[in-house]
Design a protein around this motif. Structure first.
Motif, mmCIF file in Angstrom:
data_model
loop_
_atom_site.group_PDB
_atom_site.id
_atom_site.type_symbol
_atom_site.label_atom_id
_atom_site.label_comp_id
_atom_site.label_asym_id
_atom_site.label_seq_id
_atom_site.Cartn_x
_atom_site.Cartn_y
_atom_site.Cartn_z
ATOM 1 N N LEU A 164 -5.705 3.199 -8.993
ATOM 2 C CA LEU A 164 -6.175 2.750 -7.665
ATOM 3 C C LEU A 164 -5.076 1.938 -6.759
ATOM 4 O O LEU A 164 -5.355 1.045 -6.335
ATOM 5 N N GLU A 165 -4.076 2.857 -6.633
ATOM 6 C CA GLU A 165 -2.796 2.391 -5.896
ATOM 7 C C GLU A 165 -2.784 2.529 -4.457
ATOM 8 O O GLU A 165 -2.166 1.749 -3.615
ATOM 9 N N ASP A 166 -3.594 3.379 -3.809
ATOM 10 C CA ASP A 166 -3.692 3.731 -2.515
ATOM 11 C C ASP A 166 -4.826 4.256 -2.172
ATOM 12 O O ASP A 166 -5.850 4.654 -2.860
ATOM 13 N N ALA A 167 -5.135 4.692 -0.912
ATOM 14 C CA ALA A 167 -6.478 5.360 -0.530
ATOM 15 C C ALA A 167 -6.582 6.712 -1.193
ATOM 16 O O ALA A 167 -7.570 7.116 -1.461
ATOM 17 N N SER A 168 -5.319 7.509 -1.090
ATOM 18 C CA SER A 168 -5.409 8.744 -1.770
ATOM 19 C C SER A 168 -5.777 8.722 -3.212
ATOM 20 O O SER A 168 -6.680 9.518 -3.810
ATOM 21 N N HIS A 169 -5.181 7.846 -3.902
ATOM 22 C CA HIS A 169 -5.956 7.451 -5.398
ATOM 23 C C HIS A 169 -7.262 7.173 -5.579
ATOM 24 O O HIS A 169 -7.803 7.541 -6.579
ATOM 25 N N VAL A 170 -7.712 6.328 -4.386
ATOM 26 C CA VAL A 170 -9.378 6.053 -4.468
ATOM 27 C C VAL A 170 -9.892 7.247 -4.388
ATOM 28 O O VAL A 170 -11.144 7.581 -5.101
ATOM 29 N N ARG A 171 -9.465 8.181 -3.224
ATOM 30 C CA ARG A 171 -10.624 9.216 -3.346
ATOM 31 C C ARG A 171 -10.462 10.234 -4.359
ATOM 32 O O ARG A 171 -11.468 10.599 -4.922
ATOM 33 N N ASN A 172 -9.224 10.373 -5.108
ATOM 34 C CA ASN A 172 -8.994 11.168 -6.241
ATOM 35 C C ASN A 172 -9.891 10.604 -7.432
ATOM 36 O O ASN A 172 -10.526 11.285 -8.155
ATOM 37 N N ALA A 173 -9.977 9.159 -7.630
ATOM 38 C CA ALA A 173 -10.680 8.645 -8.563
ATOM 39 C C ALA A 173 -12.390 8.886 -8.519
ATOM 40 O O ALA A 173 -12.843 9.142 -9.641
ATOM 41 N N VAL A 174 -12.759 8.924 -7.294
ATOM 42 C CA VAL A 174 -14.159 9.357 -7.055
ATOM 43 C C VAL A 174 -14.228 10.775 -7.215
ATOM 44 O O VAL A 174 -15.201 11.007 -7.984
ATOM 45 N N ALA A 175 -13.334 11.787 -6.961
ATOM 46 C CA ALA A 175 -13.294 13.182 -7.272
ATOM 47 C C ALA A 175 -13.327 13.439 -8.628
ATOM 48 O O ALA A 175 -14.230 14.345 -9.113
ATOM 49 N N ARG A 176 -12.672 12.695 -9.350
ATOM 50 C CA ARG A 176 -12.426 12.900 -10.849
ATOM 51 C C ARG A 176 -13.371 12.008 -11.782
ATOM 52 O O ARG A 176 -13.414 12.132 -12.993
#
Length: 82
Positions: A27-39
């Motif tokens: 959860l390093e940045d906004a993109s990682h947060v969105r990716n964490a939700v998607a995965r």
């Protein structure tokens, strides 16, 4: 999303992951947060309690990085097909 090298990923504190025990979904940045939700539902061998805790970490990171979550709970996420 900025790719994390293996060295960068290894240097992250456990608290920087949605699933710290498994070191899954950084959860390093906004993109990682969105990716964490998607995965989120692709992470295997975790309990519902671990998912509850991971979702709270995702919500906190989303607030930090100004990511709007449409889901109120991880239960609102669609299961992957397959």
């Amino acid at each position: 999303m900025a790719e994390l090298s293996t060295d960068d990923r290894d240097e992250l504190k456990d608290s920087k992951f949605a699933f710290p025990k498994q070191r899954k979904e950084p959860l390093e940045d906004a993109s990682h947060v969105r990716n964490a939700v998607a995965r989120f539902n692709q992470v295997e061998d975790v309990t519902d309690a671990e998912r509850d805790a991971a979702w709270k970490r995702i919500e906190a990171a989303a607030k930090t990085y100004d990511v709007e979550l449409s889901e109120k709970s991880w239960h609102d996420l669609k299961k992957p097909k397959g």
